[in-house]
Design an enzyme around this catalytic site. Sequence first.
Site, PDB file in Angstrom:
ATOM      1  N   GLN A 105      24.538  54.270  37.940  1.00 40.84           N
ATOM      2  CA  GLN A 105      23.699  55.354  37.438  1.00 40.84           C
ATOM      3  C   GLN A 105      22.499  54.887  36.605  1.00 40.84           C
ATOM      4  O   GLN A 105      21.390  55.399  36.754  1.00 40.84           O
ATOM      5  CB  GLN A 105      24.565  56.295  36.615  1.00 40.84           C
TER       6      GLN A 105
ATOM      7  N   SER B  53      26.778  61.125  25.578  1.00 36.97           N
ATOM      8  CA  SER B  53      27.103  61.416  26.968  1.00 36.97           C
ATOM      9  C   SER B  53      25.977  60.873  27.836  1.00 36.97           C
ATOM     10  O   SER B  53      24.800  61.117  27.555  1.00 36.97           O
ATOM     11  CB  SER B  53      27.258  62.928  27.169  1.00 36.97           C
ATOM     12  N   GLU B  54      26.338  60.123  28.892  1.00 39.66           N
ATOM     13  CA  GLU B  54      25.348  59.397  29.695  1.00 39.66           C
ATOM     14  C   GLU B  54      24.259  60.305  30.259  1.00 39.66           C
ATOM     15  O   GLU B  54      23.158  59.865  30.544  1.00 39.66           O
ATOM     16  CB  GLU B  54      26.059  58.675  30.849  1.00 39.66           C
ATOM     17  N   ASN B  55      24.591  61.602  30.429  1.00 39.69           N
ATOM     18  CA  ASN B  55      23.628  62.526  31.026  1.00 39.69           C
ATOM     19  C   ASN B  55      22.626  63.080  30.009  1.00 39.69           C
ATOM     20  O   ASN B  55      22.010  64.106  30.260  1.00 39.69           O
ATOM     21  CB  ASN B  55      24.357  63.654  31.753  1.00 39.69           C
ATOM     22  N   SER B  95      18.700  57.357  28.241  1.00 41.47           N
ATOM     23  CA  SER B  95      20.137  57.351  27.989  1.00 41.47           C
ATOM     24  C   SER B  95      20.749  55.995  28.351  1.00 41.47           C
ATOM     25  O   SER B  95      21.580  55.449  27.621  1.00 41.47           O
ATOM     26  CB  SER B  95      20.812  58.464  28.807  1.00 41.47           C
TER      27      SER B  95
END
Lengths: 239, 217
Positions: A105, B53-55, B95
């Site tokens: 990601q 949170s990665e998002n 992030s």
Amino acid sequence: MVMINKIVETLEDAVAVINDGATVLIGGFGEAGSPIELIHALIDHGAKNLTVVSNNAGNGHVGLAALIENKQVSKMVCSFPRTAQSVVFTDMYRQGLVELELVPQGTLAERIRAGGAGIPAFYTPTSVDTPLAANKEKRVINHETFVLEYAIKGDFALVKCKAADRYGNLVYNKTARNFGPVMCMAARHAIVQAKEIVPVGTLDPECIVTPGIFVSKVVEVSNPAEESQLLKENRRYPW
Amino acid sequence: MVEIQNIKPWNRNEMAQKVAADIPDGSYVNLGIGIPELVASFVPEGREFMYHSENGLLGIGPPPQPGHEDPELINAGKKAVTAIPGAAYFHHADSFAMIRGKHIDVCVLGAFQVSQNGDLANWSTGVPGGIPAVGGAMDLVSGVKTIFVITQHTTKEGKPKIVKECSYPLTGKAVVDRIFTDLAVIDVNKRGLFVREMAPGVSFDYLQSKTEAKLEI
């Protein structure tokens, strides 16, 4: 006076430029930030053989999943295609109808950012010693091993935001921001659906997240669908 | 025979509380998908740290009250969360700059397998036709200083998840620092696996019988 005006009146007009074989960056992390109305307009438009770059591979039978189900996507580039409700991608991947490039990601985000920033490739520690680094160029820098990753550029990006103006300046909503800013940077034409289009000068220059230089078109979708609600109702697109 | 009558494994919330209790004050802590999400509900009384949170959220709060979920405010597992006062939102490249750039102090991840030298496998079982999904796990193990794993001690079929060598494709090599299971808390260091704590009624022999890798006390 010729004014800069990136506002288009209809979703149909917004996606009309997308051609067969294009690489389309589609924002969203799960349903947050997923530009469902633009994706549905792309289904109506019918461009085929698309490479889609998006974190996930869609849920249920709406939005990105519906685009894949409609056989418009030949390749998905994503980090997490396996979710509980990702039935379409799973099925079509197993049948060999859609190709998958799996990208960690953070590497995905940085490849897109690099694409927008004029950086052709970069070295990253992510995925060293794993199968995802196999056959990739490696280099030891300061006694640590790094993997070479190439930038991703899009022909188009489809992005959702909270508010926009006619210059294409954007602000987002909470965790729906996710990939939107880097995808707008990395696409030749970033096409944005905004919940609200506001007069120029309304958005605080200190708080604009995506400056309009990265945006080609803005269309207002004041009442966007919620993917989770559509899934609860078992909806399919085309309706 | 190993005595098993009096074993009281920790439940998922108790495991999450144990993780929270071991987080140093003031840490920035990334929470992964699955049991790690539960950790957000537990910040020990009188202490402060920040959940990432990665998002694109720094400052995850507890889950929202039913009926107050916001589909545009979610965690890495795509579940509705809240944001604490003072939280910040940011895009994905920022992030992961926090992650890869070694700004995050602790990361809590789930696992398919952990090996005796701290190798982690948590993204693919390598089964043909299986859909591989890596998410942010490889970025996290390469960029975060301390990696906590929280997982059931064995698979649903009762097979050990703490093994000599991972049979599944790796997420990262020698990256795990501490393992929190329903049966024990185990430290991973260069000399092996050291049991810090066992759930009520769990004996060392019982724990070893559920663990493929050799344990030390």
